[in-house]
Design a protein around this motif. Structure first.
Motif, PDB file in Angstrom:
ATOM      1  N   GLN A 103       0.825  -1.206   0.000  1.00 41.62           N
ATOM      2  CA  GLN A 103       0.000   0.000   0.000  1.00 41.62           C
ATOM      3  C   GLN A 103       0.862   1.260   0.000  1.00 41.62           C
ATOM      4  O   GLN A 103       0.592   2.214  -0.733  1.00 41.62           O
ATOM      5  CB  GLN A 103      -0.927  -0.001   1.209  1.00 41.62           C
ATOM      6  CG  GLN A 103      -1.888   1.187   1.234  1.00 41.62           C
ATOM      7  CD  GLN A 103      -2.778   1.170   2.456  1.00 41.62           C
ATOM      8  OE1 GLN A 103      -2.289   1.278   3.579  1.00 41.62           O
ATOM      9  NE2 GLN A 103      -4.081   1.021   2.249  1.00 41.62           N
ATOM     10  N   ARG A 104       1.914   1.264   0.828  1.00 41.14           N
ATOM     11  CA  ARG A 104       2.793   2.442   0.888  1.00 41.14           C
ATOM     12  C   ARG A 104       3.459   2.698  -0.462  1.00 41.14           C
ATOM     13  O   ARG A 104       3.567   3.843  -0.907  1.00 41.14           O
ATOM     14  CB  ARG A 104       3.851   2.256   1.984  1.00 41.14           C
ATOM     15  CG  ARG A 104       3.284   2.305   3.407  1.00 41.14           C
ATOM     16  CD  ARG A 104       4.390   2.438   4.428  1.00 41.14           C
ATOM     17  NE  ARG A 104       5.309   1.310   4.398  1.00 41.14           N
ATOM     18  CZ  ARG A 104       5.133   0.175   5.065  1.00 41.14           C
ATOM     19  NH1 ARG A 104       4.035   0.019   5.809  1.00 41.14           N
ATOM     20  NH2 ARG A 104       6.014  -0.804   5.016  1.00 41.14           N
ATOM     21  N   HIS A 105       3.907   1.634  -1.129  1.00 32.87           N
ATOM     22  CA  HIS A 105       4.564   1.805  -2.426  1.00 32.87           C
ATOM     23  C   HIS A 105       3.600   2.324  -3.485  1.00 32.87           C
ATOM     24  O   HIS A 105       3.968   3.166  -4.324  1.00 32.87           O
ATOM     25  CB  HIS A 105       5.183   0.477  -2.866  1.00 32.87           C
ATOM     26  CG  HIS A 105       6.425   0.138  -2.111  1.00 32.87           C
ATOM     27  ND1 HIS A 105       7.144  -1.014  -2.337  1.00 32.87           N
ATOM     28  CD2 HIS A 105       7.095   0.795  -1.139  1.00 32.87           C
ATOM     29  CE1 HIS A 105       8.190  -1.058  -1.537  1.00 32.87           C
ATOM     30  NE2 HIS A 105       8.172   0.049  -0.791  1.00 32.87           N
ATOM     31  N   LEU A 106       2.364   1.824  -3.450  1.00 33.68           N
ATOM     32  CA  LEU A 106       1.375   2.299  -4.417  1.00 33.68           C
ATOM     33  C   LEU A 106       1.008   3.763  -4.160  1.00 33.68           C
ATOM     34  O   LEU A 106       0.839   4.553  -5.101  1.00 33.68           O
ATOM     35  CB  LEU A 106       0.127   1.418  -4.353  1.00 33.68           C
ATOM     36  CG  LEU A 106       0.244   0.057  -5.056  1.00 33.68           C
ATOM     37  CD1 LEU A 106      -0.867  -0.877  -4.602  1.00 33.68           C
ATOM     38  CD2 LEU A 106       0.210   0.235  -6.574  1.00 33.68           C
ATOM     39  N   LEU A 107       0.882   4.135  -2.894  1.00 28.67           N
ATOM     40  CA  LEU A 107       0.586   5.531  -2.569  1.00 28.67           C
ATOM     41  C   LEU A 107       1.742   6.448  -2.968  1.00 28.67           C
ATOM     42  O   LEU A 107       1.517   7.572  -3.451  1.00 28.67           O
ATOM     43  CB  LEU A 107       0.295   5.669  -1.071  1.00 28.67           C
ATOM     44  CG  LEU A 107      -1.063   5.149  -0.589  1.00 28.67           C
ATOM     45  CD1 LEU A 107      -1.131   5.150   0.936  1.00 28.67           C
ATOM     46  CD2 LEU A 107      -2.198   5.986  -1.176  1.00 28.67           C
ATOM     47  N   ARG A 108       2.954   5.975  -2.767  1.00 27.89           N
ATOM     48  CA  ARG A 108       4.124   6.772  -3.153  1.00 27.89           C
ATOM     49  C   ARG A 108       4.130   6.975  -4.675  1.00 27.89           C
ATOM     50  O   ARG A 108       4.421   8.072  -5.171  1.00 27.89           O
ATOM     51  CB  ARG A 108       5.405   6.068  -2.694  1.00 27.89           C
ATOM     52  CG  ARG A 108       6.689   6.863  -2.900  1.00 27.89           C
ATOM     53  CD  ARG A 108       7.850   6.167  -2.206  1.00 27.89           C
ATOM     54  NE  ARG A 108       9.078   6.927  -2.320  1.00 27.89           N
ATOM     55  CZ  ARG A 108       9.964   6.761  -3.304  1.00 27.89           C
ATOM     56  NH1 ARG A 108       9.744   5.857  -4.237  1.00 27.89           N
ATOM     57  NH2 ARG A 108      11.072   7.495  -3.335  1.00 27.89           N
ATOM     58  N   HIS A 109       3.811   5.907  -5.396  1.00 27.18           N
ATOM     59  CA  HIS A 109       3.734   6.032  -6.856  1.00 27.18           C
ATOM     60  C   HIS A 109       2.614   6.993  -7.259  1.00 27.18           C
ATOM     61  O   HIS A 109       2.792   7.836  -8.152  1.00 27.18           O
ATOM     62  CB  HIS A 109       3.497   4.657  -7.488  1.00 27.18           C
ATOM     63  CG  HIS A 109       3.280   4.720  -8.965  1.00 27.18           C
ATOM     64  ND1 HIS A 109       4.321   4.866  -9.863  1.00 27.18           N
ATOM     65  CD2 HIS A 109       2.133   4.692  -9.702  1.00 27.18           C
ATOM     66  CE1 HIS A 109       3.825   4.926 -11.093  1.00 27.18           C
ATOM     67  NE2 HIS A 109       2.507   4.812 -11.021  1.00 27.18           N
ATOM     68  N   ALA A 110       1.468   6.883  -6.597  1.00 30.62           N
ATOM     69  CA  ALA A 110       0.356   7.788  -6.886  1.00 30.62           C
ATOM     70  C   ALA A 110       0.747   9.242  -6.627  1.00 30.62           C
ATOM     71  O   ALA A 110       0.362  10.152  -7.379  1.00 30.62           O
ATOM     72  CB  ALA A 110      -0.860   7.412  -6.040  1.00 30.62           C
ATOM     73  N   ALA A 111       1.531   9.475  -5.571  1.00 29.05           N
ATOM     74  CA  ALA A 111       1.976  10.834  -5.247  1.00 29.05           C
ATOM     75  C   ALA A 111       2.840  11.409  -6.356  1.00 29.05           C
ATOM     76  O   ALA A 111       2.680  12.574  -6.748  1.00 29.05           O
ATOM     77  CB  ALA A 111       2.739  10.834  -3.925  1.00 29.05           C
ATOM     78  N   ARG A 112       3.743  10.620  -6.885  1.00 29.52           N
ATOM     79  CA  ARG A 112       4.612  11.103  -7.963  1.00 29.52           C
ATOM     80  C   ARG A 112       3.838  11.324  -9.252  1.00 29.52           C
ATOM     81  O   ARG A 112       4.114  12.259 -10.006  1.00 29.52           O
ATOM     82  CB  ARG A 112       5.768  10.133  -8.172  1.00 29.52           C
ATOM     83  CG  ARG A 112       6.917  10.443  -7.205  1.00 29.52           C
ATOM     84  CD  ARG A 112       7.699   9.235  -6.775  1.00 29.52           C
ATOM     85  NE  ARG A 112       8.828   9.662  -5.933  1.00 29.52           N
ATOM     86  CZ  ARG A 112       8.698  10.092  -4.676  1.00 29.52           C
ATOM     87  NH1 ARG A 112       7.509  10.162  -4.124  1.00 29.52           N
ATOM     88  NH2 ARG A 112       9.768  10.456  -3.969  1.00 29.52           N
ATOM     89  N   THR A 113       2.839  10.479  -9.487  1.00 24.94           N
ATOM     90  CA  THR A 113       1.990  10.684 -10.661  1.00 24.94           C
ATOM     91  C   THR A 113       1.169  11.957 -10.511  1.00 24.94           C
ATOM     92  O   THR A 113       1.002  12.729 -11.463  1.00 24.94           O
ATOM     93  CB  THR A 113       1.060   9.471 -10.863  1.00 24.94           C
ATOM     94  OG1 THR A 113       1.825   8.265 -10.829  1.00 24.94           O
ATOM     95  CG2 THR A 113       0.361   9.551 -12.205  1.00 24.94           C
ATOM     96  N   ALA A 114       0.648  12.199  -9.315  1.00 26.12           N
ATOM     97  CA  ALA A 114      -0.121  13.417  -9.064  1.00 26.12           C
ATOM     98  C   ALA A 114       0.756  14.660  -9.200  1.00 26.12           C
ATOM     99  O   ALA A 114       0.312  15.688  -9.736  1.00 26.12           O
ATOM    100  CB  ALA A 114      -0.742  13.357  -7.669  1.00 26.12           C
TER     101      ALA A 114
END
Length: 417
Positions: free
Chosen positions: A172-183
């Protein structure tokens, strides 16, 4: 402050320096008649001219500050998309936090074409697949209009957030981190599209996602991103304040502090603070080796660092009124191709603008001509800001053959598609 009052102050400072109107005109590369109209209150000073006069007359930013109220943000205008055939339909995609949604064609509220089911639990391939898509989207962002790229980034951010909602722990943390960079990337594309409000919203959203992932780097980088928005608005203090805050925190990642130092230098330069700009550039030079060493892997900011310090220094020198120094730095920095079309268009336009400001329309036209197709393809609001300055500057050479030859292509590049 009226135009007449500004003109009177310009005359007073010119005479105190012992300069004739013709001598000042030669130093700032404007005509004597143009300066005469400004001194007599018959013409409004441009931001560019006020900066040059301030630098030449050693006014310490005071003369430029008097002219700031005359500056008015320009709005891009252009024809909208003409739906001439049935293929040009309006699409509406409604996305919910659990991944479900609906796809409609036509006006809002028309019957749904496709129902999107709720997201299933992600597999081991989900994050690598999203990362690969994101890399391709960023690559496209270096060559294409933000109007093409931004919808992809928004959708990818949503998919990553939905997948994170179906995960737990490390995944979950890795996916959220990826989502943050995409945002964050979506925020950059929004700014390139001329939407500062949207850019700041996506940047704030990236911070929230990054915080949920336990990653504080994005919070610091968001200050740099906000400063960049202020920079393009010409607000010196709103640029230097956040960047100095990042610089003064030694616990922040060196790459982010390096980007903050470059941003601070530009902020001081538009405020005509030579000392502050040079100090920030010196700080950036001290951080460069660490930033370069840590360039690999997922990172925030520009994809490539090569040549950027010189390019930023060159632009600072331009804003400070040191045109010859700016031209020399651009020649060094652009002696080999830049890594992306967007960078090539951005810094190439600035390089041409410097030569136009130096009173060399031949070199300016020679440089800008081959760039105009690239400027059109990347369709950047921030690049058009510099291109408008170039267009205003080159009009001083109306009878020049080279500037006449590029006029049509220049006007096309200035029009937002």
């Amino acid at each position: 402050m009226t135009r007449a009052e500004f003109g009177g102050e310009l005359r007073r400072r010119r005479l105190r320096q012992g300069l004739t109107l013709g001598q000042l005109a030669a130093l700032v590369h404007y005509s004597r008649s143009h300066l005469s109209k400004i001194e007599n209150g018959h013409k409004t000073p441009s931001v560019q001219l006020s900066r040059k006069c301030d630098a030449v007359l050693s006014a310490g930013g005071e003369l430029h500050a008097l002219a700031a109220e005359f500056s008015r943000p320009e709005r891009d205008s252009g024809p909208g998309l003409l739906a001439r055939e049935n293929v040009y339909l309006q699409w509406n995609l409604h996305l919910r936090s659990d991944g479900s949604g609906a796809f409609e064609v036509g006006e809002v509220g028309t019957p749904t074409v496709t129902e999107l089911p709720r997201s299933a639990a992600p597999s081991a391939d989900t994050l690598p697949g999203l990362a690969a898509l994101f890399e391709e989207t960023k690559r496209l962002g270096r060559t294409s209009s933000p109007s093409l790229v931004l919808p992809m980034a928004i959708t990818q951010a949503h998919v990553a957030i939905s997948a994170a909602g179906q995960s737990a722990g490390r995944d979950q943390r890795h996916l959220l981190r990826h989502a943050a960079r995409t945002a964050e990337f979506a925020g950059w594309m929004a700014q390139e599209g001329g939407d500062d409000r949207g850019s700041l919203w996506w940047t704030d959203h990236a911070v929230a996602l990054s915080s949920a992932a336990g990653d504080d780097d994005m919070t610091s980088y968001a200050l740099v991103r906000r400063a960049v928005v202020s920079l393009y608005r010409g607000d010196s203090s709103a640029t230097t304040g956040p960047t100095e805050k990042v610089l003064n925190d030694g616990t922040i990642h060196p790459r982010i502090r390096w980007l903050a130092a470059l941003g601070a230098a530009q902020g001081y330069a538009i405020g005509l603070d030579h000392t502050g700009a040079m100090r920030a550039l010196e700080t950036a030079a001290g951080l460069y080796e660490q930033a370069y060493r840590l360039e690999g892997g997922a990172h925030l900011g520009p994809s490539a660092l090569h040549g950027r310090p010189l390019l930023i220094e060159a632009w600072c020198q331009y804003d400070l009124g040191n045109l010859a120094a700016a031209a020399a730095l651009f020649e060094r920095a652009m002696s080999r191709p830049l890594p992306s079309n967007r960078d090539h268009a951005r810094f190439g336009t600035r390089r041409a603008l410097v030569h136009a400001a130096l009173g060399d329309p031949d070199r300016a036209s020679e440089l800008i001509g081959p760039l105009l197709d690239v400027v059109c393809s990347v369709d950047s609001a921030t690049i058009r800001t510099d291109l408008r300055d170039f267009a205003r500057t080159i009009t001083r050479f109306r009878g020049h053959r080279g500037s006449h030859d590029i006029q049509s292509a220049l006007m096309a590049a200035l029009t937002k598609r």
